[in-house]
Design a protein around this motif. Structure first.
Motif, PDB file in Angstrom:
ATOM      1  N   ASP A   7       0.825  -1.214   0.000  1.00 46.27           N
ATOM      2  CA  ASP A   7       0.000   0.000   0.000  1.00 46.27           C
ATOM      3  C   ASP A   7       0.854   1.257   0.000  1.00 46.27           C
ATOM      4  N   ALA A   8       2.178   1.118   0.204  1.00 50.90           N
ATOM      5  CA  ALA A   8       3.039   2.265   0.493  1.00 50.90           C
ATOM      6  C   ALA A   8       3.567   2.938  -0.768  1.00 50.90           C
ATOM      7  N   VAL A   9       3.965   4.203  -0.601  1.00 49.80           N
ATOM      8  CA  VAL A   9       4.758   4.931  -1.601  1.00 49.80           C
ATOM      9  C   VAL A   9       6.094   5.247  -0.923  1.00 49.80           C
ATOM     10  N   VAL A  10       7.196   4.996  -1.645  1.00 44.05           N
ATOM     11  CA  VAL A  10       8.526   5.185  -1.079  1.00 44.05           C
ATOM     12  C   VAL A  10       9.160   6.441  -1.673  1.00 44.05           C
ATOM     13  N   TYR A  11       9.830   7.228  -0.832  1.00 39.42           N
ATOM     14  CA  TYR A  11      10.540   8.436  -1.265  1.00 39.42           C
ATOM     15  C   TYR A  11      12.022   8.184  -1.074  1.00 39.42           C
ATOM     16  N   ILE A  39       8.560  15.921   3.497  1.00 39.79           N
ATOM     17  CA  ILE A  39       8.355  14.559   2.975  1.00 39.79           C
ATOM     18  C   ILE A  39       6.979  14.042   3.416  1.00 39.79           C
ATOM     19  N   LYS A  40       6.627  14.334   4.668  1.00 43.34           N
ATOM     20  CA  LYS A  40       5.312  13.909   5.172  1.00 43.34           C
ATOM     21  C   LYS A  40       4.199  14.588   4.388  1.00 43.34           C
ATOM     22  N   GLN A  41       4.396  15.875   4.071  1.00 41.60           N
ATOM     23  CA  GLN A  41       3.374  16.657   3.353  1.00 41.60           C
ATOM     24  C   GLN A  41       3.127  16.089   1.956  1.00 41.60           C
ATOM     25  N   LEU A  42       4.156  15.463   1.382  1.00 41.76           N
ATOM     26  CA  LEU A  42       4.018  14.884   0.038  1.00 41.76           C
ATOM     27  C   LEU A  42       3.028  13.709   0.071  1.00 41.76           C
ATOM     28  N   GLY A  43       2.928  13.068   1.270  1.00 39.26           N
ATOM     29  CA  GLY A  43       1.964  11.979   1.403  1.00 39.26           C
ATOM     30  C   GLY A  43       2.548  10.600   1.158  1.00 39.26           C
ATOM     31  N   VAL A  44       3.892  10.486   1.258  1.00 42.07           N
ATOM     32  CA  VAL A  44       4.544   9.173   1.115  1.00 42.07           C
ATOM     33  C   VAL A  44       4.597   8.482   2.475  1.00 42.07           C
ATOM     34  N   ASP A  45       5.016   7.202   2.471  1.00 40.94           N
ATOM     35  CA  ASP A  45       4.948   6.408   3.702  1.00 40.94           C
ATOM     36  C   ASP A  45       6.318   5.945   4.195  1.00 40.94           C
ATOM     37  N   GLY A 358      13.121  15.175  -5.830  1.00 37.91           N
ATOM     38  CA  GLY A 358      13.070  16.147  -6.931  1.00 37.91           C
ATOM     39  C   GLY A 358      12.178  15.727  -8.067  1.00 37.91           C
ATOM     40  N   GLU A 359      11.899  14.436  -8.178  1.00 34.20           N
ATOM     41  CA  GLU A 359      10.964  13.965  -9.221  1.00 34.20           C
ATOM     42  C   GLU A 359       9.606  14.592  -9.002  1.00 34.20           C
ATOM     43  N   GLU A 360       9.205  14.758  -7.734  1.00 32.62           N
ATOM     44  CA  GLU A 360       7.910  15.349  -7.375  1.00 32.62           C
ATOM     45  C   GLU A 360       7.860  16.837  -7.675  1.00 32.62           C
ATOM     46  N   LEU A 361       8.984  17.417  -8.097  1.00 40.58           N
ATOM     47  CA  LEU A 361       9.029  18.835  -8.488  1.00 40.58           C
ATOM     48  C   LEU A 361       9.162  18.985  -9.995  1.00 40.58           C
ATOM     49  N   GLY A 362       9.387  17.871 -10.680  1.00 36.22           N
ATOM     50  CA  GLY A 362       9.652  17.933 -12.120  1.00 36.22           C
ATOM     51  C   GLY A 362      11.065  18.408 -12.406  1.00 36.22           C
ATOM     52  N   MET A 363      12.000  18.075 -11.494  1.00 40.44           N
ATOM     53  CA  MET A 363      13.397  18.454 -11.729  1.00 40.44           C
ATOM     54  C   MET A 363      13.924  17.768 -12.982  1.00 40.44           C
ATOM     55  N   THR A 364      14.879  18.453 -13.660  1.00 40.22           N
ATOM     56  CA  THR A 364      15.358  17.983 -14.975  1.00 40.22           C
ATOM     57  C   THR A 364      16.847  17.624 -14.909  1.00 40.22           C
ATOM     58  N   ASN A 365      17.351  17.065 -16.016  1.00 44.87           N
ATOM     59  CA  ASN A 365      18.798  16.870 -16.148  1.00 44.87           C
ATOM     60  C   ASN A 365      19.484  18.229 -16.126  1.00 44.87           C
ATOM     61  N   ASP A 453      -1.579  23.615  -8.920  1.00 43.81           N
ATOM     62  CA  ASP A 453      -1.281  23.166 -10.284  1.00 43.81           C
ATOM     63  C   ASP A 453       0.134  22.629 -10.432  1.00 43.81           C
ATOM     64  N   SER A 454       0.868  22.502  -9.302  1.00 45.72           N
ATOM     65  CA  SER A 454       2.273  22.098  -9.386  1.00 45.72           C
ATOM     66  C   SER A 454       2.406  20.582  -9.537  1.00 45.72           C
ATOM     67  N   VAL A 455       3.619  20.175  -9.935  1.00 45.57           N
ATOM     68  CA  VAL A 455       3.911  18.743 -10.004  1.00 45.57           C
ATOM     69  C   VAL A 455       3.810  18.146  -8.602  1.00 45.57           C
ATOM     70  N   PHE A 456       4.276  18.918  -7.606  1.00 48.96           N
ATOM     71  CA  PHE A 456       4.193  18.464  -6.207  1.00 48.96           C
ATOM     72  C   PHE A 456       2.739  18.148  -5.849  1.00 48.96           C
ATOM     73  N   ALA A 457       1.815  19.058  -6.181  1.00 43.21           N
ATOM     74  CA  ALA A 457       0.399  18.841  -5.839  1.00 43.21           C
ATOM     75  C   ALA A 457      -0.154  17.628  -6.575  1.00 43.21           C
ATOM     76  N   PHE A 458       0.320  17.412  -7.791  1.00 42.66           N
ATOM     77  CA  PHE A 458      -0.127  16.258  -8.578  1.00 42.66           C
ATOM     78  C   PHE A 458       0.317  14.957  -7.897  1.00 42.66           C
ATOM     79  N   TYR A 459       1.561  14.929  -7.427  1.00 44.94           N
ATOM     80  CA  TYR A 459       2.049  13.718  -6.721  1.00 44.94           C
ATOM     81  C   TYR A 459       1.296  13.529  -5.405  1.00 44.94           C
ATOM     82  N   GLN A 460       0.998  14.649  -4.699  1.00 47.55           N
ATOM     83  CA  GLN A 460       0.190  14.536  -3.473  1.00 47.55           C
ATOM     84  C   GLN A 460      -1.151  13.877  -3.792  1.00 47.55           C
TER      85      GLN A 460
END
Ligand code: TEU
Ligand code: CA
Length: 551
Positions: A7-11, A39-45, A358-365, A453-460
């Motif tokens: 059931d978990a999401v890992v960060y 990290i807690k605010q992102l909603g991962v476990d 950083g994936e939850e922010l849409g960070m790039t190369n 509308d952020s990538v962070f909110a989408f991952y949440q």
């Protein structure tokens, strides 16, 4: 009934680059503790920490010199205990990185082992006589050169599948295995919640070393050792395990990650990340990836493991380039939508998702790294030396292009917290251990955590839906339109409930009948539902009732 790690999401936190708390330009444990609320605010476990143990840093901590001591650059054991306690208080679990295919050559065991052929630790490692004055076989190390290093003191070669400062442990030795299990108990008795196991399918090599061109992967005794590890250690704790298994196929995962094989809970495959690599130069010469091939590989893993084993789900980690640059589009026009689209395609499949910092922010190369001097990774530096300087098989420009697209340091630039100097990773006047991605003023957590509308909110939102909808964890996966070169669409079905995911991997506006889901649109990276149209990098997730009789 599912297990908590299903059931978990890992960060995943790469401690060196996450948050520096003492202005030495290096991330550390107290820095991670400061960021636990984020990290807690992102909603991962669960948090997976890359290695934090004592190390000479030949391979950024994957060369361990003391398994029971904390790397002083990252802090003290008291700092670790405080981090673990604080995480547990917040309802977050912590999984450590278990690196037991090899140690550092500065580990006490190897220092002893190399002293003499009769030293009690000799057989903790793999020593072989020269053959006709040369190395025992033609195996190559993962960071270039031979996998064998001659040690003059005792006139033998030792095996190292990675750098020569990372000698391979001899898992055929029961005393070594017992020492590893004792170390595992040390961490589990502190309350650690599990392990990610580094190249764990390399621990059994061929029984002899006379064969050339033998792959050390998935050797003859791996399952036997993992079952013993489970019996001796893991089965005595309520923990999560994930094995990193380069080269593993679904058939291997049915053993390593079988629901009833008593080995591990899940594995990381690399198969899906091979779709854009060159047959000869691997990640250093990049080809456009094939969506059809990517869909085929990941769908095979979904269907072949369903009901029998458990999948991990990842695009990114500290060894991979950033997925929005690799399989998406990191231009200002499309980056946010592509990052959300890639997140949704991955997170609504069956398995435990892993979000890399950083994936939850849409960070790039890091497009701003202009020369090899900007890079730190041993894999990059050795490959450049070998392919450009020593052998001249690639020009510097070709190699830098490949590094830009696929180098591991793309994932290791400092986490981008805000638009202050050094992105809030370290003090404004400090020089961090590696340069920042120049786009941190535009891409950072501060500008996203309160932006719906952020990538962070989408991952949440994805993390919330996972908790609300059993179909996300337990639904049966079915790929639709397998030959479509632009769209990835699939269903997940649990009883009469069905998810439909439709994702456009191009900047073009497309029409696909599948895009006109029949149920409630529960997630999209556009404000509205364009019916059967899919705009550039648009993803739509519908919650609908089972509609297709063919399912
Ligand atoms: O990675 C193993 C591994 O296979 C990767 O090194 C990968 O093959 C390579 O980066 C792609 O070319 C694990 C760790 O994740 C990695 O950071 C370590 O460097 C490696 O093992 C040795 O411990
Ligand atoms: Ca620091």
């Amino acid at each position: 009934m599912t297990k908590w790690w299903q059931d978990a999401v890992v960060y995943q936190v790469y401690p060196r680059s996450f948050q520096d708390s003492n202005d030495d330009g290096i991330g550390d444990l107290n820095g991670i503790r400061q960021r636990l609320p984020y990290i807690k605010q992102l909603g991962v476990d669960v948090i997976w920490l890359n290695p934090v143990y004592a190390t000479p840093n030949d391979d950024n901590g994957y060369d361990i010199s003391d398994y029971r001591a904390i790397n002083p650059e990252f802090g003290t054991m008291a700092d670790f205990d405080a981090l673990l306690a604080e995480a547990h208080t917040l309802g977050l679990k912590i999984v450590m990185d278990l690196v037991v295919n090899h140690t550092s050559d500065e580990h006490h065991w190897f220092q002893e082992s190399r002293k003499s052929r009769t030293n009690p630790y000799r057989d903790y490692y793999i020593w072989r006589d020269p053959v006709d004055g040369h190395a025992p076989n033609d195996w190559e190390g993962g960071f270039g050169g031979s996998a064998w290093e001659f040690d003059g003191a005792t006139g033998q070669y030792y095996l190292h599948l990675f750098s020569k400062k990372q000698p391979d442990l001899n898992w055929r030795n029961p005393a070594l295995r017992a020492a590893v299990y004792a170390m595992m108990r040390f961490w589990l008795d502190k309350g650690v919640d599990g392990f990610r196991m580094d190249v764990i399918n390399f621990i059994s090599k061929t029984d002899d070393f006379t064969h050339d061109h033998r792959s050390p992967i998935n050797g003859p005794h791996v399952n036997e050792y993992l079952q013993e590890m489970n019996r001796e250690v893991l089965s005595h704790y309520d923990v999560m395990t994930v094995g990193e298994t380069p080269g593993a196929k679904p058939a291997n995962a049915l053993e390593y990650a079988g629901l009833n094989t008593n080995e591990l809970n899940m594995v990381f495959t690399f198969q899906h990340l091979g779709v854009d690599l060159d047959p000869k130069f691997g990640r250093w010469v990049v080809h456009p990836f094939s969506l059809v091939r990517l869909k085929q590989i990941m769908s095979d893993w979904q269907t072949q493991l369903h009901g029998q084993a458990w999948n991990s789900l990842y695009w990114n980690n500290h060894d991979q380039p950033r997925v929005v640059s690799r399989f998406g589009n990191d231009s200002p026009q499309w980056r946010v939508r592509a990052a959300k689209m890639l997140g949704a395609v991955l997170h609504f499949m069956e398995g435990t998702p892993y979000v890399y910092q950083g994936e939850e922010l849409g960070m790039t190369n890091a497009a701003n790294f202009k020369s090899i001097a900007d890079y730190r990774d041993i894999e990059i530096l050795n490959a450049y030396q070998e392919l450009v300087v020593d052998k001249g098989e690639l020009t510097a420009e070709q190699m830098l292009q490949g590094i830009h697209h696929s180098g591991r340091d793309n994932a290791r630039t400092p986490m981008q917290w805000d638009d202050t100097p050094n992105a809030g990773f370290t003090g404004a006047s400090v020089t961090p251990w590696i340069g920042l991605n120049a786009n941190y003023p535009q891409i950072n957590a501060a500008s996203q955590v309160d932006n719906p509308d952020s990538v962070f909110a989408f991952y949440q939102r994805m993390n919330q839906l996972r908790k609300q909808l059993p179909v996300v964890v337990s639904g049966t996966y079915k790929l639709l339109l397998p030959d479509d070169t632009q769209v990835w669409t699939y269903t997940r079905t649990l009883g009469q409930v069905q998810l439909l995911v439709v994702a456009n991997f191009t900047a073009d506006t497309l029409t696909r009948s599948e895009a006109a889901g029949t149920g409630k649109l529960i997630l999209t990276n556009y404000a509205d539902d364009a019916g059967a149209h899919l705009r550039g990098y648009e993803v739509k997730v519908y919650l609908q009732h089972k509609v297709r009789t063919s399912d």
